[in-house]
Design an enzyme around this catalytic site. Structure first.
Site, PDB file in Angstrom:
ATOM      1  N   HIS A   1      55.568  35.086  38.810  1.00 50.01           N
ATOM      2  CA  HIS A   1      54.730  35.413  39.966  1.00 50.01           C
ATOM      3  C   HIS A   1      54.977  36.806  40.543  1.00 50.01           C
ATOM      4  CE1 HIS A   1      53.415  31.181  40.093  1.00 50.01           C
ATOM      5  NE2 HIS A   1      52.312  31.792  40.468  1.00 50.01           N
TER       6      HIS A   1
ATOM      7  N   CYS B   1      40.864  32.257  36.979  1.00 51.24           N
ATOM      8  CA  CYS B   1      41.662  33.223  37.743  1.00 51.24           C
ATOM      9  C   CYS B   1      43.047  33.451  37.154  1.00 51.24           C
ATOM     10  CB  CYS B   1      41.740  32.820  39.203  1.00 51.24           C
ATOM     11  SG  CYS B   1      42.313  31.165  39.461  1.00 51.24           S
TER      12      CYS B   1
ATOM     13  N   ASP C   1      49.130  28.414  34.672  1.00 52.73           N
ATOM     14  CA  ASP C   1      49.829  27.135  34.614  1.00 52.73           C
ATOM     15  C   ASP C   1      49.262  26.239  33.526  1.00 52.73           C
ATOM     16  OD1 ASP C   1      51.943  27.093  36.483  1.00 52.73           O
ATOM     17  OD2 ASP C   1      50.468  27.192  38.089  1.00 52.73           O
TER      18      ASP C   1
ATOM     19  N   GLU D   1      44.554  23.187  36.542  1.00 46.14           N
ATOM     20  CA  GLU D   1      45.717  23.823  35.918  1.00 46.14           C
ATOM     21  C   GLU D   1      46.718  22.804  35.385  1.00 46.14           C
ATOM     22  OE1 GLU D   1      47.559  26.506  38.723  1.00 46.14           O
ATOM     23  OE2 GLU D   1      47.332  25.125  40.390  1.00 46.14           O
TER      24      GLU D   1
END
Ligand code: PEP
Ligand code: MG
Length: 781
Positions: A394, A707, A660, A636
């Site tokens: 992240h 995304c 994910d 996800e």
């Protein structure tokens, strides 16, 4: 693919050349690949590169597609000789029809050259010095257009920097070898250089390498972020007072010894003597003369005590970890523990979370956590270098969204880089130069200028809509996290926000923000996007994202654990407060509400109930909010894929969270470099799943946007539009590149390639196929 006599080449050719550099092992291979690519893209029969020999007078054929292989390395001309030599001499491009009839024409029989009816020669220049010539030839008569000549000049420019860099690298290697020879000679003479550390330090020019996470070049001083030992501050080493540092080390060691005696006593009383024995070992280490001497030696090299501690303890840990004996291996953890305790005494409060960089720096860390990124001033981070972590960690995603060049998986970074070392982070090739020679620095400064020029060129795409060459409209929104992302997103022409990761602003704070604080923050984002949609995702903490004031229990498997919407549903007050703030922000523009990590219908319904409660609360309180905020879920988790048609009955839209989804579908941790080869977005199972969700969403009239990071790769993007996706959200700096890419691809082509890909059962095949497609893609400016 049909030939287009007047085909254009352009930006992807430049990007593909960059990709070729990464794939090639040396200059010759790179040039060979370039001539093949350029010949294919320009539909010319011959593409050759001639480079100037060291005598600065002889041009030598260095690579060719179309001329005899035997001629490569052999054919030479002098500057001014033949048409190629003429281009170098005249210092401008020459485009000639019927070259054999030209008075300057020269024939070389080694080349197997037949009769060519057109010839284009473009000189390569390193600043004002001639470097070589790139030559194109065709059997058919052909007039090269102005655009083609201009595109080829840009390519020539890129080839120049490749050649200059490759030669630089050679000179670095030579220099390294030389300094190694010198250090070896010294070692023999003095018989002192006994360990490898010494010889590494004796070498003046060090180059490390890693994987590119976000491209670019940065030059600046190193700032070391050592989180593993709990180092909460960047260790600044300006004006180190050696005596003062030695004193504070002494006092920290004393305090730590006393605390350790106390700990030993307490554990012996509460548990047993044998449980307490470990602290005795700690005491022995703390009093060990060679440990203390190593610390002092580091300080005497003008490093701070904290840095000396980090460096010394890290070396011990590394040594312990390499031991065969499992008992000794475990001592690594003791060393870490001791390090933390000394550090706490050294810097006062080791848990203080404030991070700050005093001046623009290249951040070097074992691993950067999202909370580090959230609390650092992004304006001061020139580039990021991490030892561990993967491209989809992240913190790296955040760095990408801010356009910060990043290199991950750089082995030995912390061992070899000291605070304030001068660094060049070349995040185009993944190389890091430590204290580079002045000549190398100058070259890179020049490259930085080119990079800025390239960014300016892409600027023109900012206000253009994203469309394929046959007019299909594609929506490109931005993934944002911090307020600083807003400007970046606008600068790169995002059509609103497809994913607002709300956890990031939470990380920079000391406690949970109030409803009003959140409302103000979300409203600011919504207002800044001025009528464009903003999809706000509820908290997605856990996994690699923690909040300083909310510590989830330690879990063996945090990505499979208590994370994301699971935490929210177990903390309904926090959850409802956030939803209320989002609904309130909906008064200022088109807001969408998104739930992450949904895995069941019960969970979805539970979320929708909280939305209902939030609405009622706001109504009861008489607080303004939007009653028409669409609600969506992220797809996800594989279970959500199976449930997508049922989910479509409950929610308004879907967001495909492939970062994910890929890790859960393929059982490959997105942050673990050991399994990165299994983390494969082009795995046929992943593509099938994405296609399935897109189709069901379409049939049921629900919007779907992707995304995850995979959309930033142009060739993957081609497949995604081929399977029917039209909406995407990505780190904003990638948007202009994707727009430029779309200019050269048609929907018909994307569909056709996707049909072909569906017949394949492995990503190896798919990649190979896409590699071939790459050479066919034609783009204009
Ligand atoms: C994803 O998982 O693809 C996603 C966009 O969310 P995040 O990267 O924040 O987990
Ligand atoms: Mg996710």
């Amino acid at each position: 693919m049909p030939r287009k006599p007047n085909s254009k080449i352009g930006i992807t050719t430049l990007e593909d050349i960059s990709a070729l550099i990464l794939q090639s092992h040396d200059l010759d291979e790179t040039l060979r690949n370039i001539v093949t690519l350029v010949a294919k893209r320009t539909h010319t029969d011959v593409c050759s590169i001639y480079l100037l020999d060291a005598d600065n007078e002889t041009l030598r054929l260095q690579a060719s597609k179309g001329l005899s292989r035997k001629a490569v390395g052999k054919v030479t001309l002098r500057i001014g000789e033949g048409l190629t030599g003429m281009a170098a001499q005249k210092r401008h491009s020459i485009a000639i029809e019927e070259p054999q009839e030209h008075p300057s024409y020269r024939y070389f029989k080694e080349t197997g050259e037949e009769r060519f009816h057109s010839c284009l020669g473009i000189p390569l220049f390193d600043r004002s010095n001639p470097l070589g010539v790139i030559v194109l030839q065709t059997r058919e008569p052909r007039q090269f257009s102005k655009e083609e000549i201009s595109a080829l000049s840009t390519i020539a420019f890129q080839i120049t920097s490749i050649v200059v860099n490759a030669r630089l690298l050679d000179s670095i290697h030579l220099h390294q070898e030389e300094s190694q020879r010198v250090s070896q000679a010294l070692a023999q003479a003095q018989q002192t250089l006994t360990d490898a550390e010494g010889s590494i330090e004796a070498s003046q020019q060090q180059v490390l390498s890693g994987k590119v996470a976000y491209p670019g070049v940065a030059i600046g001083p190193a700032a070391i972020l050592e989180e593993r030992l709990g180092f909460a501050d960047i260790l600044h080493e300006e004006h180190v007072d050696v005596d003062a540092e030695l004193k504070s080390l002494e006092s920290a060691l004393e305090k730590t010894c006393i605390q350790t005696i106390f700990l030993e006593k307490r554990v012996a009383e509460r548990l047993s003597e044998s449980d307490a024995a470990i602290f005795h070992t700690h005491l022995m280490i703390l009093e060990d003369r060679s440990f203390i001497k190593k610390l002092q030696d580091e300080i005497n090299k003008c490093h701070s005590a904290a840095y000396a501690l980090e460096k010394t303890v890290a070396k011990y840990i590394e040594a312990f970890q390499k031991m065969d004996d499992p008992y000794l291996r475990e001592r690594a953890a003791d060393m870490e523990d001791i390090g933390r305790r000394i550090l706490a005494n050294l810097v006062g409060n080791a848990t203080d979370q404030t991070l700050h960089l005093k001046h623009p720096s290249i951040l070097v860390a074992r691993q950067i956590l999202p909370s580090d990124m959230a609390s650092l001033d992004s304006e001061q981070i020139l580039a990021i270098i991490t030892e561990g972590g993967e491209k989809n960690a992240h913190a790296i995603i955040m760095a990408k969204s801010m356009g910060i060049p990043s290199i991950v998986a750089v082995r030995g970074a912390l061992k070899h880089i000291a605070p304030e070392d001068n660094l060049i982070a070349d995040a185009n090739t993944g190389r890091i130069y430590i204290n580079p020679l002045e000549t190398i620095k100058e070259e890179y400064e020049r490259l930085q200028v080119d990079q800025t020029r390239e960014l300016c060129r892409l600027e023109k795409y900012r206000d253009q809509p994203a469309t394929t060459s046959d007019g299909e409209r594609i929506i490109l929104r931005a993934n944002i996290g911090l307020i600083s992302d807003i400007n970046v997103a606008k600068r790169f022409g995002a059509e609103g926000v497809g994913l607002y990761r709300t956890e990031f602003p939470y990380m920079a704070r000391g406690d949970f923000p109030s409803r009003n604080d959140q409302y103000e923050l979300y409203s600011r984002v919504v207002k800044e996007f001025d009528g464009q949609p903003v999809t706000i995702r509820t908290l997605d903490i856990g996994g690699d994202k923690g909040l300083p004031y909310f510590s989830p229990p330690k879990e063996d498997n945090p990505f499979m654990g208590w994370r994301s919407v699971r935490i929210s549903l177990d903390n309904q007050d926090i959850f409802r407060t956030q939803i209320e703030a989002i609904l309130m922000a909906g008064q200022h523009g088109p807001v969408k509400l998104l739930f992450p990590m949904i895995s069941s219908m019960d969970e979805t319904r539970a979320c929708l109930e909280v939305v209902e409660e939030a609405r009622k609360n706001l109504q009861k309180e008489g607080v303004g909010f939007s009653a028409n905020v669409p609600v969506g879920v992220m797809i996800e988790v594989p279970a959500a894929v199976r449930l997508v048609s049922q989910l479509a009955n409950e929610v308004d839209f879907f967001a495909l969270g492939t970062n994910d989804l890929v890790q859960y579908l393929l059982a490959a941790d997105r942050n673990n470099p050991l399994v990165s080869k299994y983390y494969d977005p082009l795995h046929p199972a992943v593509l099938q799943v994405l296609c399935e969700v897109t189709a069901v969403a379409g049939e049921m009239g629900k919007g779907v946007s992707l995304c995850g990071e995979m959309a930033t790769d142009p060739l993957t993007f081609l497949l995604l539009i081929g399977m029917g996706l039209r909406e995407f959200s990505m780190p904003a700096p990638f948007i202009p590149r994707i727009k430029a890419f779309l200019k050269g691809v048609s929907l018909e082509m994307a569909n056709r390639h996707y049909v072909e890909i569906q017949k394949m059962d492995s990503s190896t095949q798919i990649r190979q196929y896409l590699g071939e497609v790459l050479a066919e893609v034609e783009l204009g400016y």
